[in-house]
Write a protein that holds these residues in place. Structure first.
Motif, PDB file in Angstrom:
ATOM      1  N   THR A  44       0.833  -1.200   0.000  1.00  0.00           N
ATOM      2  CA  THR A  44       0.000   0.000   0.000  1.00  0.00           C
ATOM      3  C   THR A  44       0.868   1.251   0.000  1.00  0.00           C
ATOM      4  OG1 THR A  44      -1.752  -1.173   1.177  1.00  0.00           O
ATOM      5  CG2 THR A  44      -1.821   1.233   1.246  1.00  0.00           C
ATOM      6  N   LYS A  47       2.350   1.977  -3.490  1.00  0.00           N
ATOM      7  CA  LYS A  47       1.362   2.523  -4.428  1.00  0.00           C
ATOM      8  C   LYS A  47       0.978   3.956  -4.059  1.00  0.00           C
ATOM      9  CE  LYS A  47      -2.458   2.250  -7.258  1.00  0.00           C
ATOM     10  NZ  LYS A  47      -2.546   3.580  -7.786  1.00  0.00           N
ATOM     11  N   VAL A  48       0.653   4.175  -2.793  1.00  0.00           N
ATOM     12  CA  VAL A  48       0.241   5.511  -2.349  1.00  0.00           C
ATOM     13  C   VAL A  48       1.399   6.487  -2.520  1.00  0.00           C
ATOM     14  CG1 VAL A  48      -0.441   6.875  -0.322  1.00  0.00           C
ATOM     15  CG2 VAL A  48      -1.584   4.697  -0.807  1.00  0.00           C
ATOM     16  N   TYR A 115      -5.845   4.532  -4.230  1.00  0.00           N
ATOM     17  CA  TYR A 115      -5.508   3.157  -3.873  1.00  0.00           C
ATOM     18  C   TYR A 115      -6.701   2.233  -4.114  1.00  0.00           C
ATOM     19  CZ  TYR A 115      -3.866  -0.907  -1.389  1.00  0.00           C
ATOM     20  OH  TYR A 115      -3.494  -2.191  -1.071  1.00  0.00           O
ATOM     21  N   LYS A 116      -7.860   2.685  -3.722  1.00  0.00           N
ATOM     22  CA  LYS A 116      -9.108   1.963  -4.014  1.00  0.00           C
ATOM     23  C   LYS A 116     -10.095   2.996  -4.536  1.00  0.00           C
ATOM     24  CE  LYS A 116      -8.620  -2.061  -1.274  1.00  0.00           C
ATOM     25  NZ  LYS A 116      -9.271  -3.069  -0.502  1.00  0.00           N
TER      26      LYS A 116
END
Length: 185
Positions: A44, A47-48, A115-116
């Protein structure tokens, strides 16, 4: 009577062994979950962090930003925001202007949202502390990073809606400026 006490003692030993075995199983599950948690947090963070840097450099061209763990720590233990103007990394976020700090916060929030992703977002006066050039950069960033999302954007800056960068195939709006109402579709 001794037989009864020995029976109770044997039963207690059996129950103790069951409890100890269950404790070991629970500890194994906790260790496995902790390992998975660390892997997911690292994934995470990667990606972030990538999106955070990209969004911030779109909002404030010529800059870089990253999330990195403090020295001697892992990412899952905590992260710090680092910002560079050109090749010069700032020592502290207190060196930034209020508008620049607003862009950092917006970049972090939007990178977490990427992220989502959701199909729709509502932004209420995210440009309030910004000058018009940064307001235009918000439009560029939304177009670049959120092409599959829809936005409801509230801004008291009439120029926010006038920039080419935020014109899309489906844009609806109502602007009120100096008592004049502008409609665009």
């Amino acid at each position: 009577m001794i037989e009864k006490a020995e029976g109770e003692y044997t039963e207690l030993l059996r129950k103790r062994k069951v409890v100890e075995n269950d404790k070991k199983k629970i500890q194994t599950v906790i260790e496995n979950l902790d390992a998975k948690k660390k892997v997911e947090l690292d994934r995470t963070w990667q990606k972030v962090n990538k999106d955070f840097g990209s969004i911030f450099s779109t909002l404030l061209p010529g800059t870089s930003a990253k999330l990195e763990p403090p020295e001697g720590m892992a990412a899952w233990e905590g992260l710090e925001v680092k910002v560079a103007f050109g090749s010069i990394w700032k020592q502290s976020l207190s060196e930034l202007s209020g508008g620049q700090r607003s862009l950092i916060a917006l970049s972090l929030i939007l990178s977490l949202l990427l992220y989502k992703p959701a199909p729709m977002y509502i932004l209420d006066e995210v440009d309030a502390a910004l000058d018009l050039s940064h307001t235009q950069n918000i439009g560029n960033m939304l177009k670049t990073h959120f092409s599959q999302s829809q936005f409801i954007v509230v801004s008291l800056k009439v120029r926010f809606y006038c920039f080419q960068s935020i014109k899309t195939s489906r844009r609806f709006g109502l602007c009120v400026s100096h008592g004049v109402i502008f409609n665009f579709f």
